[in-house]
Design an enzyme around this catalytic site. Structure first.
Site, PDB file in Angstrom:
ATOM      1  N   SER A  70       6.271  23.892 -49.063  1.00 23.17           N
ATOM      2  CA  SER A  70       5.920  24.288 -47.429  1.00 23.17           C
ATOM      3  C   SER A  70       6.222  23.740 -46.303  1.00 23.17           C
ATOM      4  O   SER A  70       6.805  22.605 -46.535  1.00 23.17           O
ATOM      5  CB  SER A  70       4.205  24.223 -47.726  1.00 23.17           C
ATOM      6  OG  SER A  70       3.633  24.851 -48.943  1.00 23.17           O
ATOM      7  N   GLN A  71       6.021  24.416 -45.397  1.00 20.96           N
ATOM      8  CA  GLN A  71       6.336  23.774 -43.872  1.00 20.96           C
ATOM      9  C   GLN A  71       5.558  22.675 -43.570  1.00 20.96           C
ATOM     10  O   GLN A  71       4.367  22.693 -44.018  1.00 20.96           O
ATOM     11  CB  GLN A  71       6.256  24.886 -42.969  1.00 20.96           C
ATOM     12  CG  GLN A  71       6.345  24.617 -41.437  1.00 20.96           C
ATOM     13  CD  GLN A  71       5.774  25.637 -40.632  1.00 20.96           C
ATOM     14  OE1 GLN A  71       5.227  26.609 -41.045  1.00 20.96           O
ATOM     15  NE2 GLN A  71       5.905  25.281 -39.393  1.00 20.96           N
TER      16      GLN A  71
END
Ligand code: SAH
Length: 220
Positions: A70-71
């Site tokens: 994930s970011q």
């Protein structure tokens, strides 16, 4: 030398990490412990070497098996929402690279993490071991079942999107406990923060997000 180059090619330099932390601050992440945890975890060891030079950018990256790490902003935002009441025992569904697991391990006493893809959880285990993080347990299973032997949990984080939160996970949430999850179909989902209040579940919309789908069953 360990299999993971913890020094990287200058990538753990305080400046590189600090830039990411500054970026998260500018996007609204405030909790000093969350910022410190992101600043402490070497994200470059959680991606393939070929992508390591992009690992301190604020973006999601592929980790194989059609999945993504994930970011950092999303990791920080979900973590911030989850740890507000100082949880002790946290369940994560979707270990993936193990990055989010490592961030949580800096903040809470016990992290239990479940991943359905065997190849991913093996690598995540090696990384978490290389970092010598304590209080982490991981399991190869379908996260829809949660981890009932270890529940109830003060907080639960789901890092894959489902049309609804699996009932077993709500059952394993302690009274007052918080659960953060992307809810919706393919494409865009709503990131929801749920909180158990006795038999009631309160729900708050955090923001629109895009996660890989929550899938049933396990895979090697
Ligand atoms: N937290 C991860 C994000 C990985 S992407 C990281 O920081 O790298 C979401 C992960 O959820 C994928 O690895 C995917 O395989 C996993 N996943 C999807 N459905 C699942 C399920 N039913 N049980 C456990 N894990 C699941």
């Amino acid at each position: 030398m360990t299999r993971f180059d913890l020094e990287g090619i200058g990538m753990t330099s305080p400046r590189t990490r600090r830039r990411l932390v500054e970026r998260l601050k500018s996007r609204g992440i405030r909790h000093p412990d969350v910022l410190a945890a992101v600043g402490a975890v070497p994200r470059h060891i959680f991606v393939d070497e070929a992508l390591a030079h992009r690992s301190y950018e604020d973006s999601a990256l592929p980790i194989g098996f059609g999945q993504t790490i994930s970011q950092p902003y999303i990791v920080a935002m979900m973590t911030e929402a989850l740890i507000a009441d100082g949880p002790d025992r946290v369940l994560e569904i979707g270990t993936g690279s193990g990055y989010q697991t490592a961030v949580l391990a800096h903040l809470v006493r016990r992290v239990y993490s479940v991943e359905r893809i065997g190849g991913l959880i093996e690598r995540a285990a090696e990384r978490l071991e290389a970092l010598a993080l304590t209080g982490v347990r991981i399991k190869h299973d379908d996260g829809a079942h949660g981890w009932s032997e270890q529940g109830p949990f003060d907080a639960i984080m789901i890092t894959a999107a489902a049309p609804e939160v699996p009932a077993a996970l709500l059952d394993q949430l302690a009274d007052g406990g918080r659960l953060v999850a992307p809810v919706g179909g393919e494409g865009q989902q709503a990131l929801l923060l749920l909180q158990r209040d006795g038999e009631r579940i309160l729900s708050r919309h955090l923001e629109a997000v895009r996660f890989v789908p929550f899938l049933n069953g396990i895979q090697n």
